[in-house]
Design a protein around this motif. Structure first.
Motif, PDB file in Angstrom:
ATOM      1  N   ASN A  66      66.245  70.342  19.000  1.00  0.00           N
ATOM      2  CA  ASN A  66      67.426  69.490  19.133  1.00  0.00           C
ATOM      3  C   ASN A  66      67.196  68.096  18.558  1.00  0.00           C
ATOM      4  O   ASN A  66      68.077  67.251  18.621  1.00  0.00           O
ATOM      5  CB  ASN A  66      67.837  69.388  20.601  1.00  0.00           C
ATOM      6  N   GLY A  67      65.997  67.846  18.025  1.00  0.00           N
ATOM      7  CA  GLY A  67      65.712  66.583  17.364  1.00  0.00           C
ATOM      8  C   GLY A  67      65.471  65.419  18.302  1.00  0.00           C
ATOM      9  O   GLY A  67      65.558  64.266  17.889  1.00  0.00           O
ATOM     10  N   ALA A  68      65.182  65.686  19.553  1.00  0.00           N
ATOM     11  CA  ALA A  68      64.922  64.608  20.526  1.00  0.00           C
ATOM     12  C   ALA A  68      63.422  64.354  20.619  1.00  0.00           C
ATOM     13  O   ALA A  68      62.602  65.167  20.188  1.00  0.00           O
ATOM     14  CB  ALA A  68      65.467  65.000  21.892  1.00  0.00           C
ATOM     15  N   GLY A  69      63.065  63.214  21.191  1.00  0.00           N
ATOM     16  CA  GLY A  69      61.668  62.871  21.385  1.00  0.00           C
ATOM     17  C   GLY A  69      61.086  63.642  22.563  1.00  0.00           C
ATOM     18  O   GLY A  69      61.641  63.637  23.664  1.00  0.00           O
ATOM     19  N   VAL A  70      59.958  64.301  22.337  1.00  0.00           N
ATOM     20  CA  VAL A  70      59.341  65.123  23.371  1.00  0.00           C
ATOM     21  C   VAL A  70      58.891  64.258  24.547  1.00  0.00           C
ATOM     22  O   VAL A  70      59.131  64.600  25.706  1.00  0.00           O
ATOM     23  CB  VAL A  70      58.158  65.928  22.796  1.00  0.00           C
ATOM     24  N   LEU A  71      58.243  63.146  24.270  1.00  0.00           N
ATOM     25  CA  LEU A  71      57.751  62.290  25.350  1.00  0.00           C
ATOM     26  C   LEU A  71      58.900  61.763  26.203  1.00  0.00           C
ATOM     27  O   LEU A  71      58.818  61.764  27.442  1.00  0.00           O
ATOM     28  CB  LEU A  71      56.922  61.138  24.790  1.00  0.00           C
ATOM     29  N   ASP A  72      59.978  61.331  25.559  1.00  0.00           N
ATOM     30  CA  ASP A  72      61.144  60.846  26.311  1.00  0.00           C
ATOM     31  C   ASP A  72      61.752  61.952  27.171  1.00  0.00           C
ATOM     32  O   ASP A  72      62.121  61.723  28.322  1.00  0.00           O
ATOM     33  CB  ASP A  72      62.211  60.300  25.360  1.00  0.00           C
TER      34      ASP A  72
END
Length: 93
Positions: A66-72
């Motif tokens: 989904n193109g989101a930051g994994v850490l966030d």
């Protein structure tokens, strides 16, 4: 070999268009970490541990797709109330 020659444009499309992945085998890439973990550890100690690992890897894979930051996304998941179940579109942003 003849099939590759007749489909040369399709086979080499990734070289001309950087948006096209080198391989379309996402399922194999998703399983690679699980197989590596099993190779290092030899086995899973409990079924619950294996299920937790699989759920976490699945969540991380979905977040990346989904193109989101994994850490966030993982931080948001850890800060969520107990029992929270993220949806496929909820990726911590």
């Amino acid at each position: 070999m003849r099939r590759l020659d007749t489909r040369r444009v399709e086979v080499l499309r990734f070289a001309e268009n950087l948006a096209v992945p080198f391989t379309n085998n996402q399922a194999e890439r998703d399983l690679r970490m699980t197989k590596l973990q099993m190779k290092i550890s030899g086995c899973w100690r409990t079924t619950e541990g294996a299920e937790t690992f699989a759920a976490l890897r699945s969540y991380v894979s979905t977040v990346r797709k989904n193109g989101a930051g994994v850490l966030d996304a993982l931080t948001a998941l850890l800060m969520a109330p107990p029992g929270y179940r993220p949806s496929a579109t909820d990726h911590g942003t």
